[in-house]
Design an enzyme around this catalytic site. Structure first.
Site, PDB file in Angstrom:
ATOM      1  N   HIS A   1       0.839  -9.374  -4.879  1.00 49.55           N
ATOM      2  CA  HIS A   1      -0.151  -8.348  -4.509  1.00 49.55           C
ATOM      3  C   HIS A   1      -1.514  -9.030  -4.437  1.00 49.55           C
ATOM      4  CE1 HIS A   1       2.732  -5.048  -5.524  1.00 49.55           C
ATOM      5  NE2 HIS A   1       3.227  -5.998  -6.305  1.00 49.55           N
TER       6      HIS A   1
ATOM      7  N   ASP B   1       3.783 -11.902  -8.517  1.00 49.93           N
ATOM      8  CA  ASP B   1       3.416 -10.481  -8.593  1.00 49.93           C
ATOM      9  C   ASP B   1       1.893 -10.287  -8.655  1.00 49.93           C
ATOM     10  OD1 ASP B   1       4.054  -7.779  -8.563  1.00 49.93           O
ATOM     11  OD2 ASP B   1       4.778  -7.686 -10.615  1.00 49.93           O
ATOM     12  N   ASP B   2       1.312 -10.363  -9.838  1.00 49.11           N
ATOM     13  CA  ASP B   2      -0.138 -10.185 -10.028  1.00 49.11           C
ATOM     14  C   ASP B   2      -0.640 -11.307 -10.937  1.00 49.11           C
ATOM     15  OD1 ASP B   2      -0.441  -7.366  -8.804  1.00 49.11           O
ATOM     16  OD2 ASP B   2       1.187  -7.113 -10.253  1.00 49.11           O
TER      17      ASP B   2
ATOM     18  N   HIS C   1       6.483 -12.077  -3.129  1.00 48.70           N
ATOM     19  CA  HIS C   1       6.148 -10.888  -3.930  1.00 48.70           C
ATOM     20  C   HIS C   1       4.826 -11.167  -4.632  1.00 48.70           C
ATOM     21  CE1 HIS C   1       7.625  -7.632  -7.003  1.00 48.70           C
ATOM     22  NE2 HIS C   1       6.305  -7.589  -6.814  1.00 48.70           N
TER      23      HIS C   1
ATOM     24  N   GLU D   1      12.423  -1.872 -11.271  1.00 52.92           N
ATOM     25  CA  GLU D   1      11.507  -2.564 -12.196  1.00 52.92           C
ATOM     26  C   GLU D   1      11.484  -1.723 -13.483  1.00 52.92           C
ATOM     27  OE1 GLU D   1       7.361  -2.528 -11.045  1.00 52.92           O
ATOM     28  OE2 GLU D   1       6.855  -4.227 -12.332  1.00 52.92           O
TER      29      GLU D   1
ATOM     30  N   HIS E   1       9.621  -2.102  -3.895  1.00 53.20           N
ATOM     31  CA  HIS E   1       9.815  -2.313  -5.329  1.00 53.20           C
ATOM     32  C   HIS E   1      10.892  -1.322  -5.783  1.00 53.20           C
ATOM     33  CE1 HIS E   1       6.046  -4.432  -5.116  1.00 53.20           C
ATOM     34  NE2 HIS E   1       5.955  -4.599  -6.407  1.00 53.20           N
TER      35      HIS E   1
HETATM   36  N1  ADE Z   1       1.409  -3.050  -8.026  1.00 53.29           N
HETATM   37  C1  ADE Z   1       0.985  -4.239  -8.453  1.00 53.29           C
HETATM   38  N2  ADE Z   1       1.895  -4.801  -9.246  1.00 53.29           N
HETATM   39  C2  ADE Z   1       2.934  -3.944  -9.328  1.00 53.29           C
HETATM   40  C3  ADE Z   1       4.184  -3.960  -9.981  1.00 53.29           C
HETATM   41  N3  ADE Z   1       4.572  -4.970 -10.758  1.00 53.29           N
HETATM   42  N4  ADE Z   1       4.983  -2.889  -9.840  1.00 53.29           N
HETATM   43  C4  ADE Z   1       4.615  -1.858  -9.093  1.00 53.29           C
HETATM   44  N5  ADE Z   1       3.450  -1.800  -8.457  1.00 53.29           N
HETATM   45  C5  ADE Z   1       2.620  -2.836  -8.553  1.00 53.29           C
HETATM   46 ZN    ZN Z   2       4.949  -6.162  -7.393  1.00 52.98          ZN
END
Ligand code: ADE
Ligand code: ZN
Length: 329
Positions: A30, A289-290, A28, A211, A208
């Site tokens: 991006h 994630d990011d 997971h 969340e 996703h």
């Molecule tokens: N795009 C990038 N990070 C995300 C996240 N945590 N939830 C949904 N879309 C995303």
């Molecule tokens: Zn994500």
């Protein structure tokens, strides 16, 4: 005596070394979310793009988010610096070097073509650059990969179908489809048709769900989109029947604690449901994630969760083994 030694708490650096040493997959992630401010400035200079930040430190200080929407506004704005295949390759390669240092041996990253195509960047530049970076990572770092194309759920299904059509020449390099962006009022069922097309073409499905959205969206992702893994899935904690289903069918959750903390999904990590899910027999994996925005790469996520939930080394090893077991290697 042996027992006493086994119980001796690890120092933070010993525990980090232990987690780095666990072979693991990141499932997971991006790619656009790995854009560190240093590279953002470099690409902005390369492409003549003006940034809303005076410096790297200024960018870092802007990374305080009240929710997912506030983060996404800033995140999509930063993608303006990504324009050519070389930019996407540099982004991917920079991430893979960080992943290798964390003991990651396999990656299944996401990318968001709908944040690039409307700016006039061709799909061939996006996928060509990303796969060049992934192939370099495989050759030089030994990291295997599968690639997942995400649809932006705040846009229409027609837009997703048009994006899918643009991707068809590149299907040999795509292994799955995903669904991301703003979850509120954008249920998985909205994308039933484009997912059916992607599955018919042999791609696997993830999404996703749960969340910021409700547990109901996780049911839809499984039953309508046929997702084989759920990205985040935090809200499954509200629904015991759903937890039983996830455990019984081996549907893994790709969880990202630092993201959940920074986006106020679980502001107090001691309330994160990962340990409850592990105890319920659900396949839980740790991911970043990011990472450029949320203050840590994958090992930082394992360690933050371990500290908050008092996880054992066995718990950490289990999540790492699960990440490889539920990957598409
Ligand atoms: N795009 C990038 N990070 C995300 C996240 N945590 N939830 C949904 N879309 C995303
Ligand atoms: Zn994500």
């Amino acid at each position: 005596m042996a027992e006493a030694v086994a119980r001796t708490p690890s120092t933070p650096s010993e525990l980090r070394e232990f987690v780095v040493g666990l072979p693991k997959a990141e499932l997971h992630l991006h790619l656009e979310g790995t854009l560190e401010p240093e590279l953002m400035f470099e690409l902005a200079a390369r492409n003549g793009v003006e940034l809303p930040y005076a410096s790297v430190a200024d960018a870092h200080s802007a990374y305080e988010f009240e929710d997912l929407g506030a983060f996404l506004d800033l995140y999509y704005a930063a993608t303006a610096v990504l324009q050519t295949a070389a930019d996407f390759e540099d982004l991917t390669w920079a991430y893979l070097q960080r992943a290798a240092a964390d003991g990651v041996i396999h990656v299944e990253p996401f990318f968001d073509p709908q944040s690039h195509l409307p700016r006039g960047v061709a799909m061939a530049e996006v996928i060509g650059g990303i796969t060049a970076g992934l192939r370099r990572g495989e050759a030089e770092l030994g990291i295997s990969w599968r690639l997942i194309m995400c649809f932006l759920r705040n846009l229409s299904e027609e837009d997703a179908l048009a994006t899918w059509a643009e991707a068809e020449p590149f299907l040999a390099d795509l292994h799955g489809v995903g669904l991301d962006s703003n979850e509120h009022d954008n249920p998985p069922v909205k994308f039933a048709k484009v997912y059916a097309e992607a599955r018919a073409a042999g791609l696997k499905a993830v999404a996703h769900a749960g969340e910021e959205g409700p547990a109901e969206y996780i049911w839809q992702a499984i039953d309508v989109l046929r997702a084989v893994r759920i990205d985040h899935g935090v809200r499954a904690m509200d629904d015991p029947e759903l937890m039983e289903r996830l455990a019984a069918e081996g549907i893994a959750l790709t969880m990202c604690p630092l993201s959940n903390q920074r986006l106020q999904v679980t502001p107090d990590l001691r309330e994160h449901p990962a340990k409850r899910f592990l105890e319920a027999g659900i396949a839980v994996t740790m991911n970043s994630d990011d990472p450029a925005y949320f203050g840590g790469y994958v090992v930082d996520n394992y360690l933050a969760l371990a500290a908050a939930l008092d996880l054992s080394r066995e718990d950490l090893a289990k999540m790492a083994a699960t990440s490889l077991a539920v990957s598409w290697r």
